[in-house]
Scaffold this active site. Structure first.
Site, PDB file in Angstrom:
ATOM      1  N   ASP A 114      -2.620   1.786   1.737  1.00 24.08           N
ATOM      2  CA  ASP A 114      -2.832   3.330   1.848  1.00 24.08           C
ATOM      3  C   ASP A 114      -1.632   3.848   0.913  1.00 24.08           C
ATOM      4  O   ASP A 114      -1.687   5.153   0.985  1.00 24.08           O
ATOM      5  CB  ASP A 114      -2.527   3.495   3.344  1.00 24.08           C
ATOM      6  CG  ASP A 114      -3.774   3.010   4.223  1.00 24.08           C
ATOM      7  OD1 ASP A 114      -4.904   3.303   3.709  1.00 24.08           O
ATOM      8  OD2 ASP A 114      -3.761   2.458   5.270  1.00 24.08           O
ATOM      9  N   HIS A 155       2.716  -3.945   7.653  1.00 24.02           N
ATOM     10  CA  HIS A 155       1.227  -4.309   7.873  1.00 24.02           C
ATOM     11  C   HIS A 155       1.457  -5.308   9.098  1.00 24.02           C
ATOM     12  O   HIS A 155       2.320  -6.146   9.064  1.00 24.02           O
ATOM     13  CB  HIS A 155       0.684  -5.070   6.551  1.00 24.02           C
ATOM     14  CG  HIS A 155      -0.790  -5.142   6.565  1.00 24.02           C
ATOM     15  ND1 HIS A 155      -1.081  -6.422   7.091  1.00 24.02           N
ATOM     16  CD2 HIS A 155      -1.656  -4.437   6.249  1.00 24.02           C
ATOM     17  CE1 HIS A 155      -2.537  -6.540   7.324  1.00 24.02           C
ATOM     18  NE2 HIS A 155      -2.797  -5.380   6.799  1.00 24.02           N
ATOM     19  N   ARG A 165      -3.751  -5.183  -2.620  1.00 21.28           N
ATOM     20  CA  ARG A 165      -4.742  -4.108  -3.176  1.00 21.28           C
ATOM     21  C   ARG A 165      -3.846  -2.842  -3.418  1.00 21.28           C
ATOM     22  O   ARG A 165      -4.266  -2.057  -4.355  1.00 21.28           O
ATOM     23  CB  ARG A 165      -5.420  -3.548  -1.566  1.00 21.28           C
ATOM     24  CG  ARG A 165      -6.459  -4.619  -1.174  1.00 21.28           C
ATOM     25  CD  ARG A 165      -6.877  -4.089   0.387  1.00 21.28           C
ATOM     26  NE  ARG A 165      -5.634  -4.093   1.186  1.00 21.28           N
ATOM     27  CZ  ARG A 165      -6.025  -3.676   2.620  1.00 21.28           C
ATOM     28  NH1 ARG A 165      -7.319  -3.389   2.972  1.00 21.28           N
ATOM     29  NH2 ARG A 165      -4.905  -3.668   3.236  1.00 21.28           N
ATOM     30  N   SER A 168     -11.091  -1.797  12.807  1.00 24.90           N
ATOM     31  CA  SER A 168     -12.585  -1.430  12.300  1.00 24.90           C
ATOM     32  C   SER A 168     -13.432  -2.568  12.192  1.00 24.90           C
ATOM     33  O   SER A 168     -14.657  -2.577  12.718  1.00 24.90           O
ATOM     34  CB  SER A 168     -12.644  -0.668  11.313  1.00 24.90           C
ATOM     35  OG  SER A 168     -11.905  -1.341  10.089  1.00 24.90           O
ATOM     36  N   HIS A 225      -4.690   3.234  11.470  1.00 23.85           N
ATOM     37  CA  HIS A 225      -5.482   2.177  10.645  1.00 23.85           C
ATOM     38  C   HIS A 225      -5.802   3.402   9.608  1.00 23.85           C
ATOM     39  O   HIS A 225      -5.109   3.554   8.653  1.00 23.85           O
ATOM     40  CB  HIS A 225      -6.718   1.872  11.613  1.00 23.85           C
ATOM     41  CG  HIS A 225      -7.673   0.916  10.972  1.00 23.85           C
ATOM     42  ND1 HIS A 225      -7.528  -0.155  10.085  1.00 23.85           N
ATOM     43  CD2 HIS A 225      -8.832   0.498  11.327  1.00 23.85           C
ATOM     44  CE1 HIS A 225      -8.164  -0.800   9.821  1.00 23.85           C
ATOM     45  NE2 HIS A 225      -9.189  -0.589  10.804  1.00 23.85           N
TER      46      HIS A 225
END
Length: 439
Positions: A373, A318, A327, A241, A271
């Site tokens: 995620d 990842h 995160r 992105s 993504h």
């Protein structure tokens, strides 16, 4: 000139001059060699972009202007009574390199509010979409529908010195970021709440107003959204992105066209759509096992079944990181504080206990650890935002902070049109054969 723009100009112009000098003196210095595996394998890890706002370290995770996520949680200004950072503060940091004061962040919150009105013609475009259209598609369409208001496009058509490209780009950036929560919440209420829209409320910060317009008033959900908007904001320039936004922007497309390109990249299951995939995978597991309280053994069996079917475990692995995503860890910290007994959160934690060992045992997974995620959907479900098709829109609102701050930097530094060289498979084979002959 507003205070943030003035500070950005003061910070950026010396960097622009230094960049020109470095390019002139050291432009022929090699930074990286490219392997055939990288050329064919998606340009993985090739150092080929300048990106000011953040840097991803395989071991330490993302750093925003040198600050790790735990440092940001500690140092960025917070709303009264909250423990989570205000994302406006992160935007200020990415744009200027400085941790802002509470007064700086209060000014930016008010500035976003001042710029947040969305025209009826844009809302009409959203209304024209069927509810069967994916919310991310609507989101991208809505951003494009706002493009006629681009300050950059208007001033470029009038005749704009390229040294001044950064100025209207800054204006577009603030206007667009200010409006994104409005259009995102409008999409959510249209698709999932029968069009029962909620007007923005005066005097709220950017994330708090977003929570209000979505229809969630619990203080800890507002805290969650502030955290969510902060940790998803940027992940250096090579992710799809960010790179898509940069690529489109390098053509001198305005912020609206550029960010829509980034959203389209974020929509892919490799993504940003992965957070939706994680929730779907957990729901399928719960349905098959028949309980919302599965044991680690039951989860391990389901993971092995998933892998045996040639599928991946969504939320794990990842492209760059080689440790648990910070995160993920911050969302786990939030959950431990507010919702430690939630069934879905408990499942996420049990999956975390099980999956790395299984993937690591395969001997061919470079990173068996969870990414961002793997956790986000479970927390949203707890607070009632159960519509997984909307999760990537939340991601998109946050990602605007980083990619648009960088777009301002790209313009002020005069970064050129991105145009890498491609070669054919025959070229690759010829290179290999010539290399063999030379050896």
């Amino acid at each position: 000139m507003d205070p943030l723009k003035e500070l950005f100009k003061a910070k950026a112009f010396p960097v622009r001059d230094e960049l020109k000098a470095v390019l002139k003196e050291h432009g022929d210095l090699k930074i990286a060699d490219v392997k055939v595996s990288q050329l064919i394998g998606g340009m993985r890890s090739i150092k080929s972009m300048l990106w000011e706002t953040s840097l991803l370290d395989p071991e330490e995770g993302i750093r925003f202007r040198g600050y790790s996520i735990p440092q940001l949680i500690e140092e960025l200004p917070k709303a009264e009574g909250d423990t989570e950072p205000l994302p406006e503060g992160l935007f200020w940091l990415m744009l200027t390199g400085d941790i802002p004061s509470k007064e700086n962040v209060a000014w930016l919150s008010a500035e976003f509010e001042r710029r947040s009105e969305v025209g009826a013609e844009v809302l009409a475009v959203i209304d024209a979409c069927s509810n069967e259209v994916h919310p991310m598609t609507m989101f991208s369409i809505a951003v494009l529908a706002m493009q006629p208001s681009s300050v950059f496009a208007q001033r470029y058509d009038e005749g704009l010195n390229k040294a001044d490209y950064w100025d209207p780009t800054y204006e577009d950036t603030l206007n667009l970021i200010a409006k994104l929560p409005v259009i995102a919440s409008y999409i959510y209420r249209k698709v999932f709440k029968n069009g029962d829209h909620i007007a923005p409320k005066k005097g709220l910060d950017w994330a708090a107003n977003f929570a209000h317009m979505l229809g969630f008033e619990a203080p800890d959900f507002t805290s969650l959204l502030r955290l969510y908007m902060t940790i998803h904001a940027d992940h250096e320039g090579g992710n799809a992105s960010a790179h898509a936004t940069h690529l489109v922007g390098s053509t001198l497309s305005d912020a609206y066209l550029s960010f829509s390109g980034g959203l389209n990249a974020l929509s892919g299951p490799l993504h940003g759509l992965a957070n939706q995939e994680v929730v779907n995978w957990i729901n399928e597991m719960v349905e098959q096992i028949g309980t919302k309280k599965p044991t680690k053994e039951q989860i391990a069996d389901y993971v092995n079944t998933t892998l045996a079917a040639g599928q991946v475990v969504p939320g794990y692995g990842h492209a760059v990181l080689r440790k648990p995503d910070p995160r993920f860890s911050e969302q786990k910290r939030f959950s431990e504080q507010y919702i430690p007994d939630d069934d879905y959160v408990q499942i996420v934690w049990k999956v975390f206990d099980v999956v790395p060992g299984i993937l690591g045992g395969l001997g061919k997974v470079a990173n068996p650890w969870p990414n961002v995620d793997a956790h986000s959907g479970a927390i949203l479900i707890h607070y009632g935002l159960t519509e997984a098709r909307f999760y990537t829109v939340l991601f998109g609102v946050s990602r605007a902070l980083g990619v648009l701050a960088q777009l301002c930097w790209s313009r002020v530094l005069g970064l050129p049109l991105e145009r890498p060289k491609s070669i054919t498979f025959e070229n690759v084979k010829d290179f290999i054969n010539n290399n063999k002959n030379q050896n």
